[in-house]
Design a protein around this motif. Structure first.
Motif, PDB file in Angstrom:
ATOM      1  N   PRO A   1      58.504  55.772  58.659  1.00 59.94           N
ATOM      2  CA  PRO A   1      59.162  54.530  59.470  1.00 59.94           C
ATOM      3  C   PRO A   1      60.123  54.973  60.378  1.00 59.94           C
ATOM      4  O   PRO A   1      60.749  56.073  60.525  1.00 59.94           O
ATOM      5  N   SER A   2      60.113  53.818  61.514  1.00 54.51           N
ATOM      6  CA  SER A   2      61.275  54.131  62.470  1.00 54.51           C
ATOM      7  C   SER A   2      61.769  52.834  63.000  1.00 54.51           C
ATOM      8  O   SER A   2      61.122  51.641  62.809  1.00 54.51           O
ATOM      9  N   MET A   3      62.867  52.561  63.550  1.00 54.06           N
ATOM     10  CA  MET A   3      63.463  51.521  64.270  1.00 54.06           C
ATOM     11  C   MET A   3      64.142  51.709  65.746  1.00 54.06           C
ATOM     12  O   MET A   3      64.502  52.936  65.910  1.00 54.06           O
ATOM     13  N   GLU A   4      64.161  50.717  66.194  1.00 52.61           N
ATOM     14  CA  GLU A   4      64.741  50.638  67.559  1.00 52.61           C
ATOM     15  C   GLU A   4      66.022  49.745  67.366  1.00 52.61           C
ATOM     16  O   GLU A   4      66.097  48.446  67.076  1.00 52.61           O
TER      17      GLU A   4
ATOM     18  N   SER B   1      72.703  46.228  66.166  1.00 58.83           N
ATOM     19  CA  SER B   1      72.070  45.287  65.392  1.00 58.83           C
ATOM     20  C   SER B   1      70.521  46.024  65.068  1.00 58.83           C
ATOM     21  O   SER B   1      70.074  46.619  65.833  1.00 58.83           O
ATOM     22  N   PRO B   2      70.051  45.554  63.679  1.00 60.98           N
ATOM     23  CA  PRO B   2      68.778  45.947  63.234  1.00 60.98           C
ATOM     24  C   PRO B   2      67.877  45.471  64.508  1.00 60.98           C
ATOM     25  O   PRO B   2      67.652  44.328  64.811  1.00 60.98           O
ATOM     26  N   GLY B   3      66.838  46.344  64.914  1.00 60.11           N
ATOM     27  CA  GLY B   3      65.995  45.960  65.918  1.00 60.11           C
ATOM     28  C   GLY B   3      64.260  45.990  65.265  1.00 60.11           C
ATOM     29  O   GLY B   3      64.094  45.932  63.978  1.00 60.11           O
ATOM     30  N   VAL B   4      63.490  46.366  66.139  1.00 59.37           N
ATOM     31  CA  VAL B   4      61.956  46.416  65.752  1.00 59.37           C
ATOM     32  C   VAL B   4      61.913  47.487  64.786  1.00 59.37           C
ATOM     33  O   VAL B   4      62.127  48.730  65.067  1.00 59.37           O
ATOM     34  N   LEU B   5      61.095  47.405  63.816  1.00 59.06           N
ATOM     35  CA  LEU B   5      60.747  48.389  62.624  1.00 59.06           C
ATOM     36  C   LEU B   5      59.433  48.683  62.905  1.00 59.06           C
ATOM     37  O   LEU B   5      58.417  47.688  62.964  1.00 59.06           O
ATOM     38  N   THR B   6      59.089  49.867  62.807  1.00 57.17           N
ATOM     39  CA  THR B   6      57.552  50.276  62.927  1.00 57.17           C
ATOM     40  C   THR B   6      57.374  51.230  61.703  1.00 57.17           C
ATOM     41  O   THR B   6      58.235  52.152  61.242  1.00 57.17           O
ATOM     42  N   ILE B   7      56.139  50.668  61.138  1.00 53.56           N
ATOM     43  CA  ILE B   7      55.949  51.522  59.664  1.00 53.56           C
ATOM     44  C   ILE B   7      54.530  52.069  60.152  1.00 53.56           C
ATOM     45  O   ILE B   7      53.596  51.259  60.531  1.00 53.56           O
TER      46      ILE B   7
ATOM     47  N   GLU C   1      71.373  40.209  64.274  1.00 53.71           N
ATOM     48  CA  GLU C   1      72.285  39.901  63.220  1.00 53.71           C
ATOM     49  C   GLU C   1      73.191  41.408  63.579  1.00 53.71           C
ATOM     50  O   GLU C   1      72.374  42.448  63.384  1.00 53.71           O
ATOM     51  N   VAL C   2      74.461  41.289  64.137  1.00 48.45           N
ATOM     52  CA  VAL C   2      75.149  42.606  64.420  1.00 48.45           C
ATOM     53  C   VAL C   2      75.883  43.006  62.926  1.00 48.45           C
ATOM     54  O   VAL C   2      76.213  42.341  62.149  1.00 48.45           O
ATOM     55  N   SER C   3      75.468  44.499  62.932  1.00 39.72           N
ATOM     56  CA  SER C   3      75.914  44.952  61.717  1.00 39.72           C
ATOM     57  C   SER C   3      77.108  45.912  61.702  1.00 39.72           C
ATOM     58  O   SER C   3      77.999  45.902  61.070  1.00 39.72           O
TER      59      SER C   3
END
Length: 431
Positions: A290-293, A341-347, A362-364
């Motif tokens: 998994p990864s995220m931007e 903020s959580p961005g694009v998630l790639t699996i 959504e700002v975390s």
């Protein structure tokens, strides 16, 4: 003849007999495929001794003349990846369920062609004089690659006996019932190690700050810089629109971004909460990445790449799956208050890619940042030394499976990937 081993298989009692029977069969594809049941005709040849005596343990053979379902037109099956198991019912003078098992031995099976299943064998100890009938019953076809899946086939009509053994008393007490005519040695063994929960990183304790410094920067507010090094973000509900190999799916996942200051930079940890879901299939180790931007806002602009480790252990069907913690380094490109903020998630898994894009930002976490040389500032900041490892491992996995895993998808349910990854091996129409 058997080397004096005294093995009583009934071969000396009488010549073997072989008889064929055909019956209508319903085959249930793997639940994860979402395919409907398929009906076909199974033709089986049963070979067993024509005569034996009470107390003998005899070997019987189940030969597939024709399996009920064909290999669908999606995936070529490799050599030695298919294993049949089943049940042969003894009736008449003696009733018993005889466990049958065949080796994982098959030629390569192209798409849309007949299944080639190995012969199954089993043993039964004869406990009563008279005629013992042998009738084929349900069977299972396991395919080990690219992931382990089972197709279960059961009779849809009364099946006629395929062979009969004439059992004589033979004298003595050898015919005393044992109530254990067959030990199902071919059945899968129970797992020796119970499921270990992925992620090995932060546990639920990380969501409960133990230091007052964490509380200061919590909830994504003004983090301050007065000696504080750990910053805990707030948990936000992120709605995702996911593009999967088998279609578009929607899912909402609770996500939290935490940071630890390192000089002028920040080590980020992205956690997925409540991400447990039972896996509907066996998933080999090292096959899920998994990864995220992470999206920057406020004073800074751009994204920060974070990623998690591949699964370190095989994930058994029915075991929980979790998205592990994703980590990376944020190098600020601007001074001021910057939001994360959580961005694009790639699996990526076994040669397939699922991309999930938030439908709302959504700002975390909010951080006080100071511009660093080479920082984000409208571009993209990536975690140093991690991306190369990502592509290498996945490329190897995809190559091993010959790129045929368009049939493997990450199916979004109520919590796809984010709430827990669900993997689908998708043989299409089982004809």
């Amino acid at each position: 003849m058997l080397g004096g081993a005294g093995v009583l298989l009934g071969v000396a009692a009488a010549p073997a007999q072989a008889a064929e029977v055909a019956y209508r069969t319903e085959c249930i594809p793997p639940a994860i495929s979402g395919l409907p049941p398929v009906e076909g005709t199974t033709k089986v040849q049963i070979t067993a001794p024509a005569e034996a005596k009470v107390g003998d343990e005899v070997t019987v053979t189940w030969k597939f003349v024709q399996a009920a379902a064909r290999n669908p037109d999606v995936l070529d099956l490799d050599k030695d990846t298919v294993k049949p198991t089943g049940t042969l019912k003894a009736g008449g003078a003696q009733t018993a369920d005889i466990a049958m098992e065949g080796p994982r031995s098959n030629p390569a099976i192209p798409k849309n062609s007949d299944m080639k299943l190995s012969d199954m064998t089993g043993k039964v100890k004869l406990t009563a004089a008279g005629e013992v009938t042998l009738t084929p019953d349900a069977y299972n076809v396991n395919v080990s690659k690219p992931i382990s899946t089972d197709t279960k086939c059961t009779p849809k009509e009364t099946v006629q006996p395929a062979a009969t053994i004439k059992v004589t008393d033979g004298g003595g007490s050898g015919g005393q019932p044992t109530i254990n005519p067959t030990l199902p040695t071919g059945l899968p063994t129970l797992p020796t190690n119970l499921p270990t929960r992925l992620p090995t990183g932060s546990s639920p304790s990380t969501s409960t700050p133990t230091a007052s410094a964490s509380e200061t920067g919590g909830n994504g507010g003004d983090s301050g810089t007065g000696g504080q090094s750990d910053f805990t973000g707030k948990e936000v509900q992120v709605p995702y629109a996911c593009k999967t190999p088998i279609g578009d799916k929607n899912a909402t996942s609770p996500v939290q971004i935490n940071a630890k200051k390192d000089g002028g930079n920040f080590a980020l940890t992205v956690q997925f909460k409540k991400s447990v879901m039972n896996s509907p299939a066996d998933i080999p180790k090292g096959s899920v990445k998994p990864s995220m931007e992470v999206v920057l806002g406020g004073a800074d602009k751009g994204t920060v790449h974070v990623e998690g480790p591949v699964n370190a252990n095989d994930i058994k069907s029915g075991d929980p799956i979790e998205i592990p913690d994703l980590t990376g380094t944020y190098k600020p490109g601007a001074s001021g208050q910057s939001t994360l903020s959580p961005g694009v998630l790639t699996i990526k898994a076994l040669g397939t890619t699922t991309t999930c894009t938030p439908t709302k930002t959504e700002v975390s976490l909010t951080l006080d940042t100071s511009q660093q040389p080479g920082g984000a500032s409208g571009g993209t900041s990536t975690s140093e030394g991690t991306s190369a490892g990502t592509s290498g491992g996945l490329a190897q996995t995809g190559a091993e499976d010959h790129g045929a895993l368009k049939a493997l998808g990450l199916v979004a349910g109520t919590a796809i990937l984010l709430g827990g990854a669900v993997f689908t091996f998708l043989p299409r129409r089982a004809r």
